[in-house]
Structures are given as structure tokens and as C-alpha cells.
Write a protein that holds these residues in place. Structure first.
Motif, PDB file in Angstrom:
ATOM      1  N   ILE A  56       0.843  -1.200   0.000  1.00 36.00           N
ATOM      2  CA  ILE A  56       0.000   0.000   0.000  1.00 36.00           C
ATOM      3  C   ILE A  56       0.880   1.253   0.000  1.00 36.00           C
ATOM      4  N   ARG A  57       1.940   1.241   0.771  1.00 37.23           N
ATOM      5  CA  ARG A  57       2.843   2.396   0.789  1.00 37.23           C
ATOM      6  C   ARG A  57       3.452   2.635  -0.592  1.00 37.23           C
ATOM      7  N   GLN A  58       3.864   1.573  -1.254  1.00 39.92           N
ATOM      8  CA  GLN A  58       4.436   1.700  -2.595  1.00 39.92           C
ATOM      9  C   GLN A  58       3.395   2.180  -3.596  1.00 39.92           C
ATOM     10  N   ALA A  59       2.142   1.726  -3.427  1.00 36.95           N
ATOM     11  CA  ALA A  59       1.082   2.113  -4.359  1.00 36.95           C
ATOM     12  C   ALA A  59       0.744   3.594  -4.271  1.00 36.95           C
ATOM     13  N   LEU A  60       1.087   4.239  -3.165  1.00 31.44           N
ATOM     14  CA  LEU A  60       0.766   5.657  -2.991  1.00 31.44           C
ATOM     15  C   LEU A  60       1.843   6.584  -3.532  1.00 31.44           C
ATOM     16  N   ASP A  61       2.846   6.037  -4.177  1.00 35.89           N
ATOM     17  CA  ASP A  61       3.904   6.869  -4.750  1.00 35.89           C
ATOM     18  C   ASP A  61       3.324   7.798  -5.816  1.00 35.89           C
ATOM     19  N   GLY A  62       3.448   9.094  -5.609  1.00 34.13           N
ATOM     20  CA  GLY A  62       2.946  10.079  -6.562  1.00 34.13           C
ATOM     21  C   GLY A  62       1.464  10.364  -6.469  1.00 34.13           C
ATOM     22  N   VAL A  63       0.781   9.757  -5.499  1.00 33.96           N
ATOM     23  CA  VAL A  63      -0.670   9.907  -5.369  1.00 33.96           C
ATOM     24  C   VAL A  63      -1.020  11.162  -4.572  1.00 33.96           C
ATOM     25  N   THR A  64      -2.089  11.843  -4.984  1.00 38.99           N
ATOM     26  CA  THR A  64      -2.543  13.045  -4.280  1.00 38.99           C
ATOM     27  C   THR A  64      -3.879  12.837  -3.573  1.00 38.99           C
ATOM     28  N   HIS A  65      -4.709  11.930  -4.102  1.00 36.61           N
ATOM     29  CA  HIS A  65      -6.031  11.679  -3.528  1.00 36.61           C
ATOM     30  C   HIS A  65      -6.285  10.182  -3.457  1.00 36.61           C
ATOM     31  N   VAL A  66      -6.928   9.746  -2.366  1.00 35.42           N
ATOM     32  CA  VAL A  66      -7.202   8.322  -2.146  1.00 35.42           C
ATOM     33  C   VAL A  66      -8.679   8.131  -1.828  1.00 35.42           C
ATOM     34  N   PHE A  67      -9.287   7.147  -2.498  1.00 37.76           N
ATOM     35  CA  PHE A  67     -10.656   6.732  -2.190  1.00 37.76           C
ATOM     36  C   PHE A  67     -10.599   5.298  -1.677  1.00 37.76           C
ATOM     37  N   HIS A  68     -10.949   5.117  -0.419  1.00 39.57           N
ATOM     38  CA  HIS A  68     -10.885   3.792   0.199  1.00 39.57           C
ATOM     39  C   HIS A  68     -12.264   3.146   0.156  1.00 39.57           C
ATOM     40  N   CYS A  69     -12.507   2.351  -0.897  1.00 40.93           N
ATOM     41  CA  CYS A  69     -13.800   1.693  -1.092  1.00 40.93           C
ATOM     42  C   CYS A  69     -13.758   0.221  -0.709  1.00 40.93           C
ATOM     43  N   ALA A  70     -12.573  -0.334  -0.472  1.00 39.22           N
ATOM     44  CA  ALA A  70     -12.453  -1.759  -0.157  1.00 39.22           C
ATOM     45  C   ALA A  70     -13.054  -2.045   1.207  1.00 39.22           C
ATOM     46  N   GLY A  71     -13.752  -3.151   1.305  1.00 37.98           N
ATOM     47  CA  GLY A  71     -14.343  -3.543   2.582  1.00 37.98           C
ATOM     48  C   GLY A  71     -15.118  -4.830   2.420  1.00 37.98           C
ATOM     49  N   LEU A  72     -15.343  -5.481   3.527  1.00 40.02           N
ATOM     50  CA  LEU A  72     -16.113  -6.721   3.529  1.00 40.02           C
ATOM     51  C   LEU A  72     -17.475  -6.452   4.149  1.00 40.02           C
ATOM     52  N   VAL A  73     -18.525  -6.871   3.448  1.00 35.46           N
ATOM     53  CA  VAL A  73     -19.894  -6.796   3.971  1.00 35.46           C
ATOM     54  C   VAL A  73     -20.363  -8.217   4.222  1.00 35.46           C
ATOM     55  N   SER A  74     -20.541  -8.578   5.471  1.00 35.87           N
ATOM     56  CA  SER A  74     -20.998  -9.923   5.811  1.00 35.87           C
ATOM     57  C   SER A  74     -21.646  -9.900   7.184  1.00 35.87           C
ATOM     58  N   TYR A  75     -22.676 -10.730   7.329  1.00 33.50           N
ATOM     59  CA  TYR A  75     -23.350 -10.874   8.618  1.00 33.50           C
ATOM     60  C   TYR A  75     -23.230 -12.310   9.141  1.00 33.50           C
ATOM     61  N   ALA A  76     -22.381 -13.110   8.486  1.00 31.47           N
ATOM     62  CA  ALA A  76     -22.186 -14.500   8.890  1.00 31.47           C
ATOM     63  C   ALA A  76     -21.207 -14.572  10.060  1.00 31.47           C
ATOM     64  N   PRO A  77     -21.517 -15.338  11.091  1.00 30.14           N
ATOM     65  CA  PRO A  77     -20.612 -15.459  12.236  1.00 30.14           C
ATOM     66  C   PRO A  77     -19.215 -15.926  11.842  1.00 30.14           C
ATOM     67  N   GLN A  78     -19.107 -16.716  10.767  1.00 32.49           N
ATOM     68  CA  GLN A  78     -17.806 -17.230  10.339  1.00 32.49           C
ATOM     69  C   GLN A  78     -16.868 -16.131   9.868  1.00 32.49           C
ATOM     70  N   ASP A  79     -17.404 -14.960   9.564  1.00 33.01           N
ATOM     71  CA  ASP A  79     -16.581 -13.901   8.975  1.00 33.01           C
ATOM     72  C   ASP A  79     -16.157 -12.824   9.982  1.00 33.01           C
TER      73      ASP A  79
END
Length: 339
Positions: A56-79
Motif C-alpha cells: 500500500i505504501r508503494q502504491a501511494l507513490d505520486g498519489v494526491t487523492h485516495v478513495f478507500h472503497c475496499a471492505g467486507l460486507v458480511s453478517y455471517a458469524p464465520q466472517d
């Protein structure tokens, strides 16, 4: 240079298309396979995991703006462990990487679940809707599901970053509507209506069009210098039956007709929990999903409208757009959809 996590998800995919259309240079994180989008060739894709802090640190090289859309949506106890890792630890990794590059602005996609509302038990649910805004306080003494808790803790990581000098805003969308994979996220509601299921649960659904979510994110991050604030994104609320009926009508299908009583939903989720314990299979319905629609909550987006002037699309427009897209991409191509 704009960096997007979760580029293959509903919000991320529409966001990337909007960024490219506006002439931004986009770098996006993906896992497994590059998403098959019309703008995929115009994006610099980075294969990896949000839990890989060095990447992630390497991916931000030269970046000015970040949109963090990654996430897990789950209601299962296993998760529960996976929710903690992805939604909390993954967000912490991204915040730390942003702090290493002063001047970056971050937009973090949270959820209305992080507001902590609607935590009352079904038998003690208020008769009048509980109205929640960005000022809602997380009740540490209440019972919260694993997903809601993970989104709340993820927000705390962003607040930590802000306290250390990061320029960041957060958005809290309700149920996001958009034509996506039949198997994923809120699109399963349209699939349920398309398959003409007879049953529905009483209660309301708060909704927002994915195009409005993307527009709100773009305006907040590019057109303002606001930092350290969160914004509810919700166009309104309707009874779940009305939503399913409108979607079914758009598909020329029959609407659900039989309301599932509260006692039946309580029996079903308990039976599913027992089945999952005995077989190891994932439950088809959990306590959280069984009770979610019966909590009378209304989320309001006054702060966003005051800051950006954005007017949300009405539900009828969103449903028609989604149904047309799903008919074209799935139903019209001969795909048999089974729920």
C-alpha cells in the motif's frame, strides 16, 4: 494521481469510471483478476491485498487523492475475524500509508451501520422511526453486530489519522443501489424481486443511488477542503415491500405477497444458526439480517446537501436504471437467475 481501493466493487467500479471520465489518472488495487470494465485499459492496476502495508505504501507513490472503497460486507458469524482484518486492520494500513505522504487527501467509505443506530431488540423497537445523522453516537453499552462494529472501528482509524494530520472525510451510505453482479451486495434485492418470491419482511429500507454516492465523494474530496467530518448518504426510506414491488413491476414480475411475521423470522435465523454449527455451512439468514429490516431507522443527509448542494435521485429513477442495466447485462443475455 488518484488511488482507489475496492475497484471491483459496486461503488469502486462506478467511481473509477467517473474519475477517468473527468480526466484523472487512476491507480487501483485489485485481487485475483482485473475487473472487466469499459475503462479498465485506462487504469494502472496494482495486484495485492489491503492487508499488505508495504504494498500500500508503494502504491501511494505520486498519489494526491485516495478513495478507500475496499471492505467486507458480511453478517455471517464465520466472517467475524475477516471483518476485523479487512475493515479495521486494512483501513489502519491505508491510514498509516497516507500519513507517510503528507498532502494526501483521503475519502473513506464507511456505512450507516457505523452510526450505531437501531440497536434495540425487535420487541423493544420504537414505534416512531429513530432519526440518525452524522452526529449519532456509538453506544458502547448496546449490542452491535460484527459488521457494524468493524465499520465503526474502521472509522476510528481514520479519526486517528486526522488527529495526526491526515486530511480526510468519511461517507456513510445506506443501501447502495446500482446494476451490478446478481450475486453481490444490494443487487440481490433486485434478483429476489425478479425471481418472484412470495415472502417479504415488514420494515423499511434506506437507499441511495450509487451515482449519487460517487458524485458526493468527488465533490467532498476535490471541491472542498473539509477534513475530519463524516457525511450520511441516504436518499430516503421506504417499506421493503414497496421497494420489492417497484422492482418486480419494472421486471414485469409478481410482487411479494406474504409478510413474514416477527416470530417466524426469529425461528428461522435460530434454525439456520444451528444448521451452520452442525454442518459448517454458511447460514442463509442470520440474527442481524433477520432483524435489520424491522428496526425503524431513518438516516438523514442534511450535512451533505448543505455542503455540496447535491440532490439525490428519487427511488423510481434508481430502480428503473438498475432494472434496465440488469436486464441488459444478465437477464437479456439468457442467464438463468436462481435465488
Amino acid at each position: 494521481m488518484v488511488f482507489v481501493t475496492g475497484g471491483s466493487g459496486l461503488i469502486g467500479s462506478f467511481l473509477i469510471s467517473a474519475l477517468v471520465a473527468r480526466g484523472h489518472t487512476v491507480r487501483a488495487l485489485y485481487r485475483g483478476q482485473i475487473p472487466a470494465t469499459t475503462v479498465a485499459m485506462q487504469v494502472e492496476w496494482v495486484e495485492g491485498d489491503i492487508l499488505d502495508g508495504l504494498l500500500i505504501r508503494q502504491a501511494l507513490d505520486g498519489v494526491t487523492h485516495v478513495f478507500h472503497c475496499a471492505g467486507l460486507v458480511s453478517y455471517a458469524p464465520q466472517d467475524e475475524d475477516a471483518l476485523q482484518q479487512i475493515n479495521v486492520e486494512g483501513t489502519a494500513n491505508l491510514v498509516d500509508a497516507c500519513l507517510d505522504r503528507p498532502g494526501i487527501r483521503l475519502c473513506h467509505v464507511s456505512s450507516v451501520a457505523a452510526l450505531g443506530g437501531g440497536s434495540s431488540t425487535p420487541e423493544h423497537a420504537p414505534q416512531q422511526p429513530q432519526v440518525l445523522t452524522e452526529d449519532a453516537k456509538w453506544d458502547l453499552g448496546a449490542s452491535h453486530g460484527a459488521y457494524a462494529t468493524s465499520k465503526y472501528l474502521g472509522e476510528l482509524e481514520v479519526w486517528r489519522g486526522v488527529s495526526e494530520g491526515l486530511s480526510a472525510v468519511m461517507v456513510n451510505p445506506s443501501v447502495v443501489l446500482g446494476p451490478a453482479d446478481w450475486e453481490r451486495s444490494s443487487t440481490r434485492l433486485f434478483r429476489y424481486a425478479f425471481d418472484e418470491h412470495a415472502f417479504y419482511t415488514p420494515g423499511n429500507i434506506n437507499f441511495v443511488d450509487v451515482r449519487d454516492v460517487v458524485e458526493a465523494m468527488l465533490r467532498l474530496l476535490f471541491d472542498t477542503a473539509i477534513s475530519g467530518q463524516r457525511f450520511v448518504l441516504s436518499a430516503g426510506a421506504v417499506p421493503l415491500h414497496d421497494f420489492l414491488a417497484q422492482a418486480a413491476a419494472c421486471f414485469h414480475k409478481k410482487a411479494p405477497r406474504v409478510a413474514v411475521p416477527d416470530w417466524a423470522a426469529e425461528v428461522i435465523w435460530r434454525a439456520e444458526h444451528l444448521r451452520s454449527l452442525l454442518t459448517g455451512a454458511r447460514p442463509l439468514i442470520t440474527k442481524d439480517t433477520a432483524r435489520a429490516g424491522r428496526k425503524s431507522v431513518l438516516y438523514q443527509s442534511k450535512s451533505l446537501q448543505q455542503v455540496t448542494g447535491l440532490v439525490f435521485r428519487p427511488l423510481a429513477d434508481s430502480i428503473q436504471w438498475c432494472c434496465q442495466g440488469l436486464n441488459k447485462n444478465s437477464v437479456g443475455s439468457g442467464v438463468v437467475v436462481v435465488y
